[in-house]
Design a protein around this motif. Structure first.
Motif, mmCIF file in Angstrom:
data_model
loop_
_atom_site.group_PDB
_atom_site.id
_atom_site.type_symbol
_atom_site.label_atom_id
_atom_site.label_comp_id
_atom_site.label_asym_id
_atom_site.label_seq_id
_atom_site.Cartn_x
_atom_site.Cartn_y
_atom_site.Cartn_z
ATOM 1 N N SER A 2 0.842 -1.194 0.000
ATOM 2 C CA SER A 2 0.000 0.000 0.000
ATOM 3 C C SER A 2 0.879 1.246 0.000
ATOM 4 C CB SER A 2 -0.895 0.004 1.232
ATOM 5 O OG SER A 2 -1.731 1.126 1.203
ATOM 6 N N ILE A 3 0.512 2.184 -0.822
ATOM 7 C CA ILE A 3 1.217 3.462 -0.860
ATOM 8 C C ILE A 3 0.216 4.588 -0.648
ATOM 9 C CG2 ILE A 3 3.131 2.682 -2.310
ATOM 10 C CD1 ILE A 3 1.704 3.973 -4.717
ATOM 11 N N THR A 4 0.737 5.730 -0.277
ATOM 12 C CA THR A 4 -0.091 6.922 -0.134
ATOM 13 C C THR A 4 0.287 7.885 -1.243
ATOM 14 O OG1 THR A 4 -0.254 6.584 2.244
ATOM 15 C CG2 THR A 4 -0.801 8.775 1.404
ATOM 16 N N VAL A 5 -0.714 8.250 -2.023
ATOM 17 C CA VAL A 5 -0.532 9.077 -3.215
ATOM 18 C C VAL A 5 -1.124 10.456 -2.942
ATOM 19 C CG1 VAL A 5 -1.037 9.307 -5.667
ATOM 20 C CG2 VAL A 5 -0.786 7.016 -4.650
ATOM 21 N N CYS A 6 -0.297 11.482 -3.063
ATOM 22 C CA CYS A 6 -0.766 12.857 -2.936
ATOM 23 C C CYS A 6 -0.965 13.405 -4.343
ATOM 24 C CB CYS A 6 0.261 13.704 -2.195
ATOM 25 S SG CYS A 6 -0.243 15.431 -2.009
ATOM 26 N N TRP A 35 -4.686 1.928 -2.562
ATOM 27 C CA TRP A 35 -3.766 2.984 -2.154
ATOM 28 C C TRP A 35 -4.548 4.097 -1.481
ATOM 29 C CZ3 TRP A 35 -2.265 2.816 -7.901
ATOM 30 C CH2 TRP A 35 -1.475 1.685 -8.158
ATOM 31 N N ARG A 36 -3.896 4.811 -0.590
ATOM 32 C CA ARG A 36 -4.529 5.945 0.081
ATOM 33 C C ARG A 36 -4.321 7.198 -0.760
ATOM 34 N NH1 ARG A 36 -3.189 6.561 6.196
ATOM 35 N NH2 ARG A 36 -1.629 7.882 5.261
ATOM 36 N N LEU A 37 -5.324 8.087 -0.730
ATOM 37 C CA LEU A 37 -5.257 9.351 -1.460
ATOM 38 C C LEU A 37 -5.168 10.500 -0.466
ATOM 39 C CD1 LEU A 37 -5.577 11.196 -3.983
ATOM 40 C CD2 LEU A 37 -8.067 11.001 -3.631
ATOM 41 N N VAL A 38 -4.210 11.386 -0.684
ATOM 42 C CA VAL A 38 -4.101 12.647 0.054
ATOM 43 C C VAL A 38 -4.334 13.755 -0.952
ATOM 44 C CG1 VAL A 38 -2.521 14.193 1.284
ATOM 45 C CG2 VAL A 38 -2.491 11.746 1.773
ATOM 46 N N PHE A 39 -5.167 14.734 -0.579
ATOM 47 C CA PHE A 39 -5.443 15.841 -1.482
ATOM 48 C C PHE A 39 -5.789 17.073 -0.659
ATOM 49 C CE2 PHE A 39 -9.678 14.958 -0.382
ATOM 50 C CZ PHE A 39 -10.532 15.911 -0.909
ATOM 51 N N GLY A 40 -6.054 18.173 -1.332
ATOM 52 C CA GLY A 40 -6.250 19.457 -0.679
ATOM 53 C C GLY A 40 -7.537 19.667 0.087
ATOM 54 N N MET A 95 1.025 17.150 3.822
ATOM 55 C CA MET A 95 0.913 16.374 2.586
ATOM 56 C C MET A 95 2.212 15.613 2.309
ATOM 57 S SD MET A 95 -1.075 19.035 0.095
ATOM 58 C CE MET A 95 -2.726 18.612 -0.434
ATOM 59 N N VAL A 96 3.336 16.299 2.445
ATOM 60 C CA VAL A 96 4.633 15.666 2.208
ATOM 61 C C VAL A 96 4.862 14.545 3.215
ATOM 62 C CG1 VAL A 96 7.140 16.029 2.313
ATOM 63 C CG2 VAL A 96 5.693 17.641 1.070
ATOM 64 N N ASP A 97 4.593 14.800 4.489
ATOM 65 C CA ASP A 97 4.833 13.800 5.524
ATOM 66 C C ASP A 97 4.001 12.539 5.318
ATOM 67 O OD1 ASP A 97 6.670 15.457 6.766
ATOM 68 O OD2 ASP A 97 5.275 16.146 8.313
ATOM 69 N N LEU A 98 2.763 12.684 4.880
ATOM 70 C CA LEU A 98 1.857 11.542 4.745
ATOM 71 C C LEU A 98 2.056 10.743 3.461
ATOM 72 C CD1 LEU A 98 -1.540 13.047 6.008
ATOM 73 C CD2 LEU A 98 -0.043 11.426 7.206
ATOM 74 N N SER A 99 2.721 11.314 2.467
ATOM 75 C CA SER A 99 2.715 10.745 1.125
ATOM 76 C C SER A 99 4.009 10.054 0.743
ATOM 77 C CB SER A 99 2.402 11.850 0.114
ATOM 78 O OG SER A 99 1.160 12.443 0.429
ATOM 79 N N ASP A 100 3.846 9.070 -0.165
ATOM 80 C CA ASP A 100 4.993 8.342 -0.718
ATOM 81 C C ASP A 100 5.341 8.813 -2.123
ATOM 82 O OD1 ASP A 100 5.189 6.462 1.505
ATOM 83 O OD2 ASP A 100 3.305 5.636 0.737
ATOM 84 N N VAL A 101 4.352 9.355 -2.823
ATOM 85 C CA VAL A 101 4.519 9.769 -4.214
ATOM 86 C C VAL A 101 3.560 10.932 -4.482
ATOM 87 C CG1 VAL A 101 2.856 8.049 -5.041
ATOM 88 C CG2 VAL A 101 4.583 8.913 -6.624
#
Length: 182
Positions: A2-6, A35-40, A95-101
């Motif tokens: 699993s990855i976190t995608v911003c 995968w997890r999604l990070v967004f604004g 966002m940077v801290d939580l994300s892999d890509v």
């Protein structure tokens, strides 16, 4: 794995209806792959389409929005997690801290600023996280041409480009993420 995608993209939809479709498709595909999604955090524009696509596909969707933007960009409902922070700087740091890509879709000055923030962070070795620019319908052609001009004039070096990949379709973006998830 699993990855976190911003995903950085517009709080507006822009002039091309295909960008909304692509944003929703990307959100859906991120969710379908687990995968997890990070967004604004905003519910409007391409951001909203992205998140709604992921939510509709039962994905984990994390929104991060500064308090002062919650009225201008109403927060999308049904998020897995929502962080209301005090500043744009705090938002980007989280966002940077939580994300892999990071993935960059069409957007305005905020989207471009976020791209340059993570591009610079990689260059100065604050972290090492891949950046994928999805150049839908040539949206980023002029920006990429400008970066080439900076390189040709000695302001950028090869290493500046080592964390950047450019694709033109959502299926290519998903293939890129599958490689990163291995």
């Amino acid at each position: 794995m699993s990855i976190t995608v911003c995903v950085f993209c517009g709080s507006r939809t822009g002039s091309n209806p295909g960008w909304s479709t692509a944003s929703k498709q990307l959100g859906s595909e991120i969710a379908k792959h687990g995968w997890r999604l990070v967004f604004g955090g905003g519910g409007g524009g391409l951001m909203g389409e992205l998140a709604r696509g992921a939510i509709a596909s039962h994905g984990t969707v994390i929104g991060i929005i500064p308090n002062f933007l919650t009225e201008a960009e109403p927060v999308i409902q049904d998020l897995s997690e929502l962080y209301v922070v005090e500043s744009m700087i705090e938002r980007k740091e989280m966002m940077v801290d939580l994300s892999d890509v990071f993935i960059v879709l069409p957007g305005g000055i905020g989207t471009i600023e976020e791209l340059f923030e993570v591009w610079t962070g990689n260059h100065v070795k604050a972290y090492s996280k891949p950046i994928l620019i999805v150049n839908l319908d040539g949206f980023f052609d002029d920006l990429l041409s400008f970066a080439k001009k900076q390189y040709e004039n000695g302001f950028l070096i090869e290493r500046h480009f080592s964390h950047i990949t450019v694709v033109t379709t959502i299926p290519e973006a998903i293939a890129f993420l599958q490689l990163k998830a291995r």
